[in-house]
Design an enzyme around this catalytic site. Structure first.
Site, PDB file in Angstrom:
ATOM      1  N   ASP A  17      -4.765  -7.803   7.472  1.00 56.65           N
ATOM      2  CA  ASP A  17      -6.076  -7.734   8.111  1.00 56.65           C
ATOM      3  C   ASP A  17      -7.153  -7.735   7.032  1.00 56.65           C
ATOM      4  O   ASP A  17      -6.860  -7.842   5.844  1.00 56.65           O
ATOM      5  CB  ASP A  17      -6.187  -6.498   9.010  1.00 56.65           C
ATOM      6  CG  ASP A  17      -5.874  -5.195   8.279  1.00 56.65           C
ATOM      7  OD1 ASP A  17      -5.890  -5.187   7.029  1.00 56.65           O
ATOM      8  OD2 ASP A  17      -5.624  -4.181   8.948  1.00 56.65           O
TER       9      ASP A  17
ATOM     10  N   ARG B 140      -2.223  -2.953  14.169  1.00 51.22           N
ATOM     11  CA  ARG B 140      -3.680  -3.110  14.309  1.00 51.22           C
ATOM     12  C   ARG B 140      -3.954  -4.562  14.688  1.00 51.22           C
ATOM     13  O   ARG B 140      -4.027  -5.434  13.844  1.00 51.22           O
ATOM     14  CB  ARG B 140      -4.402  -2.723  13.016  1.00 51.22           C
ATOM     15  CG  ARG B 140      -4.276  -1.249  12.691  1.00 51.22           C
ATOM     16  CD  ARG B 140      -5.127  -0.846  11.491  1.00 51.22           C
ATOM     17  NE  ARG B 140      -4.955   0.569  11.182  1.00 51.22           N
ATOM     18  CZ  ARG B 140      -4.071   1.035  10.306  1.00 51.22           C
ATOM     19  NH1 ARG B 140      -3.300   0.189   9.640  1.00 51.22           N
ATOM     20  NH2 ARG B 140      -3.964   2.325  10.086  1.00 51.22           N
TER      21      ARG B 140
ATOM     22  N   TYR C  40       2.954  -5.378  13.281  1.00 43.22           N
ATOM     23  CA  TYR C  40       1.730  -4.739  12.789  1.00 43.22           C
ATOM     24  C   TYR C  40       0.929  -4.150  13.939  1.00 43.22           C
ATOM     25  O   TYR C  40       0.721  -4.803  14.965  1.00 43.22           O
ATOM     26  CB  TYR C  40       0.887  -5.744  12.012  1.00 43.22           C
ATOM     27  CG  TYR C  40      -0.245  -5.105  11.249  1.00 43.22           C
ATOM     28  CD1 TYR C  40       0.000  -4.069  10.362  1.00 43.22           C
ATOM     29  CD2 TYR C  40      -1.551  -5.533  11.426  1.00 43.22           C
ATOM     30  CE1 TYR C  40      -1.031  -3.463   9.657  1.00 43.22           C
ATOM     31  CE2 TYR C  40      -2.589  -4.950  10.721  1.00 43.22           C
ATOM     32  CZ  TYR C  40      -2.327  -3.915   9.839  1.00 43.22           C
ATOM     33  OH  TYR C  40      -3.351  -3.328   9.142  1.00 43.22           O
TER      34      TYR C  40
ATOM     35  N   GLU D 246      -9.069  -5.392   5.926  1.00 42.31           N
ATOM     36  CA  GLU D 246      -8.961  -4.252   5.010  1.00 42.31           C
ATOM     37  C   GLU D 246      -7.890  -4.516   3.962  1.00 42.31           C
ATOM     38  O   GLU D 246      -8.077  -4.251   2.767  1.00 42.31           O
ATOM     39  CB  GLU D 246      -8.631  -2.979   5.804  1.00 42.31           C
ATOM     40  CG  GLU D 246      -8.943  -1.691   5.092  1.00 42.31           C
ATOM     41  CD  GLU D 246     -10.421  -1.359   5.096  1.00 42.31           C
ATOM     42  OE1 GLU D 246     -10.822  -0.517   4.274  1.00 42.31           O
ATOM     43  OE2 GLU D 246     -11.165  -1.926   5.904  1.00 42.31           O
TER      44      GLU D 246
ATOM     45  N   GLU E 269       0.804  -1.221   0.000  1.00 42.59           N
ATOM     46  CA  GLU E 269       0.000   0.000   0.000  1.00 42.59           C
ATOM     47  C   GLU E 269       0.838   1.273   0.000  1.00 42.59           C
ATOM     48  O   GLU E 269       0.526   2.231  -0.684  1.00 42.59           O
ATOM     49  CB  GLU E 269      -0.921   0.065   1.241  1.00 42.59           C
ATOM     50  CG  GLU E 269      -1.910  -1.039   1.335  1.00 42.59           C
ATOM     51  CD  GLU E 269      -1.566  -1.969   2.460  1.00 42.59           C
ATOM     52  OE1 GLU E 269      -2.466  -2.310   3.210  1.00 42.59           O
ATOM     53  OE2 GLU E 269      -0.386  -2.350   2.576  1.00 42.59           O
TER      54      GLU E 269
ATOM     55  N   HIS F 136      -2.517 -12.204  14.344  1.00 44.33           N
ATOM     56  CA  HIS F 136      -1.074 -11.996  14.429  1.00 44.33           C
ATOM     57  C   HIS F 136      -0.721 -11.608  15.849  1.00 44.33           C
ATOM     58  O   HIS F 136      -1.574 -11.641  16.732  1.00 44.33           O
ATOM     59  CB  HIS F 136      -0.613 -10.921  13.432  1.00 44.33           C
ATOM     60  CG  HIS F 136      -1.673  -9.963  13.026  1.00 44.33           C
ATOM     61  ND1 HIS F 136      -2.293  -9.997  11.810  1.00 44.33           N
ATOM     62  CD2 HIS F 136      -2.254  -8.944  13.696  1.00 44.33           C
ATOM     63  CE1 HIS F 136      -3.194  -9.040  11.740  1.00 44.33           C
ATOM     64  NE2 HIS F 136      -3.190  -8.390  12.855  1.00 44.33           N
TER      65      HIS F 136
END
Length: 803
Positions: free
Chosen positions: A94, A311, A309, A96, A19, A355
């Site tokens: 995730d 989130r 990560y 998203e 991204e 995770h």
């Protein structure tokens, strides 16, 4: 002249799609020439902004379109994938990220090249190479779960918001999760308003041992009952009775207590700790965490991901990280300090455990070693994450708690003192923020966590030893209403109730603030009049939808879709059909609690004075309008300007006041209209540098013939019409002949010298941070006594003509 950067080529290489450009830069460092890394810069497709985008006649199927401005990215993706030998999509691990991967795969699917999904929890060389060796297919169940959440949110927004337009006023909006968060905030405010403050007194006394050591103890009982000290008179009577007694040390009760190491950070715990300990808002926390995750340039080491990560709702730590942490702890503190990593703790009831918890990618990267490479915010957050992870892997602390009871010979009057001492520090060697630990142990967010007072006890204490009575301290106190939410406690409650997900916490409060449903005052969230009214109307009309249990239950439904136990259409069906039935009934007969006891109109005698809302506030108006135009103002939505404590850079006399206008918040001088100094705020509400005024040239606009303005932008000089915005004529800088360009470059250089960048300072001369959000600057100014309320009140009636 700038050198043109060669375009990326994926010919005969494996294309890796991520991204973010910074993530791409970090990953590219670890891969050889056989790979090309390209950043999609987030989503490339989304549901349309101006319509619901769901086909209700065809199983609620979503209708996606390329996001405005992403056409070039999509073209590049198709070109690179056509060149590549294979395509791997490495978006975030995730739901998203899975949805982004699915959209990308659909766009490049016609290339007939293998398209796979790779996932890694940390951006390190070993994690990336391991992920590339073990690719998988895109998990459509996760995609469907994300689509279900998006569909639910779209239905609420596009079906409930028009209801609010009709009942209250146009421009309002409702959100599935945000409206429940607003309800929690408003209900807490109502509890505060209903609370009746009561006076009470406490009595403490100093006691002196035979070795002349003193300590303070609190009065516990008189004649076997807790003293009821409601006023000064009863406190004075109790103090007089206490002063007549002789006292002995009745009992000493020591006990050893283990204090368990804190849990490693989940997203919720990180946001709460960063708010409590660093003063960071949720958005600021996640922005800094994203940067640490995607990679920081560490000089000769290059760009490196520093945390896993960010989130996550899991507290799990991988075996490799545990082993590394135990080795570090043994070397740094000793073998006895090695713990079990919070194994006895339980995850949140809705934890996905997809995770690990948030931790440093390498415990050997100490915060102090990385400080030269990090911004202040990045360093403070990394330091917090590093210490928390190490502490979570350490042994419990051992604390000796000692209770001392004191009484007179007849046992009519008793006092108590509590002392503690650390027998073994354990994790407290690294993380010893007792306030944060106590905060996390509290289940309720309604109290401020007033803890039991501990005192330093004398070294020598023996039972039945006589004690001399020292000064008696009578103290007046008042019961406190429930505490207002802070960003930290709001996240804590949402997490405890199972509302929302790690990726949504940061946006919930900012959305409510942007809608002007709540305000942040001294780091406490206060609902506005409009927010209270909107919440009351939503809950009265849709009690089944905007409640905690239903919203938390929907999160469970999304989880079932993610694992294939439920499906997209069924979940939306069970949600949409009852909502439509309720909405259909409410459209004809909306419940407006504010109008239940509407009084008759005193002007016409026929209508009722009902509450009505406008952008500027609410008022009572006759129900027979327009036949009767009687109205009475009730409340205004117009916010009073707030003094920021910043000295006006234009006049060096006035203060900059925070105001809200048509285009959002801005700063204006308190001396307006005498001084028209203005400062704009960025997206994160930070002060933007003052723009260099343009140079008026004798070059003519190709559209209207007016003189052109010369400005300096991010990409160098550029020319725009001086009649903007009436004329939007532009002229390419490179189209000018070289002598003309050189001339205006010299003019611009002199212009820059004549208009140096203005530094922003506080009224005490200290520098004002250009990166700190204005709300944090105001809070700091209040704590330092720089804000003058009088300036706010005097300027409240003045309004600048422009922003």
């Amino acid at each position: 002249m700038a050198v043109k950067t060669p375009s990326l080529s994926a010919k005969n290489r494996t294309l890796i799609v991520v991204e973010s450009p910074s993530k791409a830069k970090t990953i590219n460092k670890y891969l050889g020439d056989g790979y090309a890394v390209f950043a999609s810069v987030g989503h490339i497709k989304d549901l349309p902004k101006k319509e619901i985008g769901l086909d209700f006649d065809n199983h609620y199927e979503p209708s996606y379109e390329v996001i405005a401005g992403k056409d070039k990215v999509v073209r590049q993706l198709k070109k690179l994938s056509a060149e590549a030998s294979a395509v791997m999509i490495a978006t975030d691990p995730d739901r998203e990220g899975e949805a982004i991967a699915w959209h990308i795969a659909n766009e490049i699917g016609k290339t007939s090249k293998p398209v796979t999904r790779v996932m890694f929890n940390e951006i390190t060389k070993s994690a990336i190479l391991e992920a590339i060796e073990d690719p998988r297919q895109i998990d459509y169940k996760l995609v469907r779960s994300q689509q279900t959440r998006q569909g639910l949110d779209k239905i609420v927004g596009y079906r409930i918001s028009p209801f609010l337009w009709n009942v209250v006023m146009r421009g309002l909006s409702a959100g599935r999760v945000q409206s429940v968060a607003l309800r929690l905030i408003c209900e807490r405010e109502m509890e505060i308003n209903r609370f009746e403050i009561q006076e009470y007194w406490t009595i403490a006394a100093d006691f002196i041992t035979s070795e002349k050591e003193s300590f303070k103890a609190r009065l516990m009982s008189i004649n076997g009952e807790k003293p009821d000290l409601k006023n000064q008179a009863s406190a004075e009577a109790a103090a007089a009775l206490v002063s007549k007694g002789n006292y002995r040390l009745k009992a000493i009760a020591p006990r050893t207590q283990q204090r368990r190491a804190p849990l490693p950070f989940t997203t919720s715990l990180l946001q709460q700790a960063a708010s409590n300990q660093l003063g960071f808002g949720s958005k600021k926390t996640m922005r800094a965490a994203q940067q640490l995750y995607e990679g920081i340039d560490l000089g000769s080491e290059g760009a490196t991901g520093l945390i896993t990560y960010m989130r996550t709702d899991s507290i799990r730590i991988g075996d490799e990280a545990k082993g590394q942490a135990r080795h570090f702890i043994e070397n740094a503190f000793g073998k006895e300090y090695i713990g079990f990593g919070g194994a006895a703790a339980k995850s949140s009831k809705n934890a996905q455990d997809a995770h690990e918890a948030i931790r440093p990618t390498s415990v050997n990267r100490r915060p102090e070693d990385l400080k030269p490479y990090l911004s202040t915010d990045q360093y403070r957050l990394y330091d917090l994450i590093w210490k928390r992870f190490v502490a979570a892997m350490m042994a419990p602390a051992k604390i000796e708690q000692t209770r001392v009871d004191i009484a007179d010979p007849e046992a009519r009057i008793s006092f108590r003192a509590n002392g503690s001492r650390v027998l073994f520090p354990g994790f407290m060697k690294v993380f010893n923020d007792q306030e944060e630990l106590a905060y996390e142990e509290r289940k309720s967010t309604k109290d401020e966590g007033e803890k039991e007072q501990t005192v330093r006890l004398p070294k020598v204490l023996r039972e039945n030893d006589p004690l001399n009575l020292g000064p008696i301290d009578s103290r007046q106190s008042f019961t406190r209403p429930p505490a207002r939410f802070s960003e930290a406690t709001l996240v804590k409650d949402l997490d405890n109730y199972g509302i929302g997900r790690p990726s949504t916490y940061a946006s919930i409060f900012s959305t409510l603030q942007d809608r002007r449903y709540v305000e942040l005052q001294k780091k406490k969230i206060i609902p506005t009049v409009l927010g209270m009214d909107v919440s009351e109307i939503l809950v009265s009309n849709f009690p089944e939808l905007f409640n905690v249990d239903f919203t938390a239950g929907m999160e469970n439904e999304l989880d079932k879709v993610a694992v294939g136990e439920d499906d997209y259409e069924s979940v939306l069906d069970r949600f949409y059909k009852p909502l439509e039935a309720t909405l259909s009934a409410r459209k004809e007969d909306p419940v407006i609690p504010q109008n239940r006891d509407a009084a008759p109109c005193e002007k016409c005698g026929e209508g009722r004075m009902i509450v009505k809302w406008t952008q500027s506030g609410k008022f009572l108006g006759c129900s027979r309008y327009p036949k009767c135009r009687n109205n009475i103002p009730i409340a205004t939505n117009k916010e009073k300007p707030k003094d920021t404590g910043i000295l006006c850079p234009s006049c060096n006399e006035g203060h900059m006041l925070l105001r809200n206008g048509r285009h959002g918040a801005f700063l204006a001088c308190s001396s307006y209209p005498k001084c028209k100094g203005l400062l704009n705020l960025g997206k994160q509400r930070q002060i933007e540098p003052m723009k260099l005024p343009p140079v008026l040239t004798d070059l003519t606009c190709p559209k209207c013939g007016a003189p052109m303005n010369l400005r300096i932008g991010k990409r160098g000089p550029w020319l725009g019409c001086s009649k903007f915005p009436k004329c939007r004529g532009r002229m390419a800088w490179n189209s000018l002949e070289e002598p003309v360009r050189l001339h205006w470059e010299e003019v611009m250089a002199e212009h820059i010298k004549a208009n140096p960048a203005i530094t922003i300072t506080m009224i005490d001369g200290s520098p004002a941070s250009m990166t700190m959000p204005i709300d944090d600057i105001i809070t700091s100014a209040e704590e330092r006594g720089l804000v003058r309320v009088e300036a706010e009140e005097q300027a409240a009636e003045k309004t600048p003509a422009t922003e």
